[in-house]
Design an enzyme around this catalytic site. Structure first.
Site, PDB file in Angstrom:
ATOM      1  N   ARG A   1       7.757  49.181 -26.255  1.00 34.68           N
ATOM      2  CA  ARG A   1       6.325  48.827 -26.306  1.00 34.68           C
ATOM      3  C   ARG A   1       5.810  48.861 -27.738  1.00 34.68           C
ATOM      4  NH1 ARG A   1       4.531  53.218 -21.942  1.00 34.68           N
ATOM      5  NH2 ARG A   1       6.306  52.876 -20.564  1.00 34.68           N
TER       6      ARG A   1
ATOM      7  N   GLU B   1       7.759  67.607 -15.219  1.00 32.18           N
ATOM      8  CA  GLU B   1       6.643  67.042 -14.459  1.00 32.18           C
ATOM      9  C   GLU B   1       6.786  67.306 -12.962  1.00 32.18           C
ATOM     10  OE1 GLU B   1       7.511  63.636 -16.995  1.00 32.18           O
ATOM     11  OE2 GLU B   1       5.417  63.062 -16.806  1.00 32.18           O
TER      12      GLU B   1
ATOM     13  N   ASN C   1       8.536  60.476  -7.091  1.00 35.83           N
ATOM     14  CA  ASN C   1       8.016  59.745  -8.245  1.00 35.83           C
ATOM     15  C   ASN C   1       8.512  58.301  -8.120  1.00 35.83           C
ATOM     16  OD1 ASN C   1       7.510  58.640 -10.725  1.00 35.83           O
ATOM     17  ND2 ASN C   1       8.454  60.283 -11.924  1.00 35.83           N
TER      18      ASN C   1
ATOM     19  N   HIS D   1       0.819  60.618 -19.084  1.00 40.72           N
ATOM     20  CA  HIS D   1       1.690  61.794 -19.313  1.00 40.72           C
ATOM     21  C   HIS D   1       0.901  63.100 -19.182  1.00 40.72           C
ATOM     22  CE1 HIS D   1       4.388  59.119 -22.089  1.00 40.72           C
ATOM     23  NE2 HIS D   1       4.911  59.178 -20.871  1.00 40.72           N
TER      24      HIS D   1
ATOM     25  N   ARG E   1       3.762  61.714  -7.553  1.00 40.92           N
ATOM     26  CA  ARG E   1       3.222  61.337  -8.851  1.00 40.92           C
ATOM     27  C   ARG E   1       2.447  60.039  -8.654  1.00 40.92           C
ATOM     28  NH1 ARG E   1       6.033  58.258 -13.721  1.00 40.92           N
ATOM     29  NH2 ARG E   1       4.370  58.511 -15.226  1.00 40.92           N
TER      30      ARG E   1
END
Ligand code: ADP
Length: 402
Positions: free
Chosen positions: A241, A384, A7, A180, A91
């Site tokens: 964010r 994940e 990843n 996601h 990923r």
């Protein structure tokens, strides 16, 4: 089959080596500060202590090489030779409209991922560096791309179109993609298993609440809406964010604060969110502690965040015509009983309530709604890396003879 999962972020690489027999993690690691001073690798073999190695790591190629050297190291390695790795799963953040599932990486796929760099200039390039490094260091080993956006490709047009001239969608692909996806898919599948039913018979709202946060409406096994959009900036308020804001604020701020496009992008991505509201931290642990000491802006940041999540839950119940389960995952969702309680407080009209005793859980898979609640509430740690490994396994077992 032994699978290396990579990843790659802009300055970091997270990796795991997973033996698919029993899905056991043989080792995992994190490389940080690639291309900067103070770069280091933290490598943790299963059931052993973490080894920290400081080094000059100018790029992802050197980073991946260090990870592979650590995995084959005499002392703290977990395999003897590199050729024990059967396949690699990567990923990849953005698959655009091209990729609605995980794929074996070929020349054509590689070009497709490169083409998606235009819509994901921050995320896809480091993913590509990782793929190219693995291709170079492990030639002939099959590599699979697992996209964050793929699970959301089932969204209908009503959910993904923005109120812009349609030509902008056609010309630039300006639409909601969502992110996601591997996490939302994994937790929804797991929740269905916990209910002893099939995901295709159930409606879930999955709340992935970490530094980056998004919610997905998963109706009968398919994502039909999600809060992140064209980029991971839209939707919920996040660590740093802004999430959704009135778009007219952007030209206003650019003019008043004398910012160019790059600066406003940085402002909304790195200096806003709960960090911006609290003026203190992007980490909910700090905010919870400060709020307990009476810090008003930290309390405000927590309140605004929880309110927004609750509003999305209500919206997605309406979008799906009901809900059977609400799932909390990622750093905050898995570890904060306080935030889960705050978000679910007032959802009794849906036929659900959190059981305060069951909610005391952190980081473990658990149903936390009161017994016999019509709508179940779950805490499910996301994984994940495991989804990437499973997809890689499923694609590669067709081509590898073991
Ligand atoms: P990322 O999006 O970077 O993968 P994570 O899923 O690791 O993020 O979530 C990190 C965030 O989770 C932290 O910033 C923090 O706000 C929150 N978090 C982690 N542990 C706790 C905890 N025990 N209590 C409250 N919040 C937590």
């Amino acid at each position: 089959m032994i699978i290396f999962v990579a990843n790659c972020g802009s300055s970091s690489i997270k990796y795991q080596l997973i033996n698919m027999e029993g899905e056991a993690v043989m080792a995992k690691g994190l490389i940080e500060r690639i291309g900067m001073d103070g770069a280091k690798l933290s490598h943790t073999p299963a059931d052993k202590f973490t080894v920290d190695i400081e080094a000059v790591i100018p790029d992802h190629n050197v980073g991946i090489k260090m990870a592979l050297d650590a995995l084959t190291h005499e002392e703290y390695g977990v395999i003897k030779k590199l050729d024990e790795i059967d396949a690699v799963g990567h990923r990849v953040v953005h698959g655009g409209e091209r990729f609605s599932d995980s794929v074996l990486i070929t020349e054509v796929v590689l070009n497709g991922i490169k083409a998606c760099c235009e819509i994901a200039p921050l995320h896809n390039p480091p993913n590509l560096y990782g793929i190219e490094a693995c291709m170079k260091l492990m030639p002939g080993v099959p590599q699979v791309a697992v996209f964050d956006t793929a699970f959301h490709q089932t969204m209908p047009k009503v959910a993904y179109l923005y109120g812009l001239p349609y030509e902008m969608y056609v010309k630039y692909g300006l639409r909601r993609y969502g992110f996601h996806g591997t996490s939302h898919k994994y937790v929804a599948q797991t929740a269905a298993e916990m209910m002893d039913e099939h995901m295709t018979d159930l409606r879930f709202i999955s709340c992935h609440l970490g530094n980056g946060a998004s919610i997905a409406a998963i109706k009968y096994g398919k994502s039909i809406d999600t809060s992140m959009g064209y980029t991971p900036l839209e939707g919920l308020i996040m660590g740093t964010r802004s999430g959704e804001i009135d778009p007219a604020i952007i030209p206003f701020l650019m003019e008043k604060e004398n910012m160019n496009a790059q600066q406003i992008d940085d402002y909304l991505n790195r200096r806003s969110g709960i960090l911006g509201i609290s003026g203190l931290s992007s980490d909910f642990r700090d905010l919870e502690a400060a709020a307990n000491r009476g810090d008003e802006r930290s309390q405000l940041a927590i309140d605004v965040f929880a309110y927004k999540v609750k509003k999305y839950i209500g919206g997605y119940v309406a979008a799906m015509g009901g809900v059977d389960g609400i799932i909390f995952t990622a750093g905050l969702g898995e570890n904060s009983p306080f935030m889960r309680d705050k978000i679910c407080n007032g959802l009794e009209y849906l036929g659900t309530r959190i059981d305060p005793e069951l909610n005391k859980t952190r980081g473990e898979r658990k149903e936390i709604s009161v017994p016999r609640a019509r709508v179940k509430i779950f805490v499910i740690p996301t994984n994940e890396e495991l989804v990437i490994a499973r997809d890689t396994f499923n694609i590669c077992r067709r081509i590898i003879k073991l």
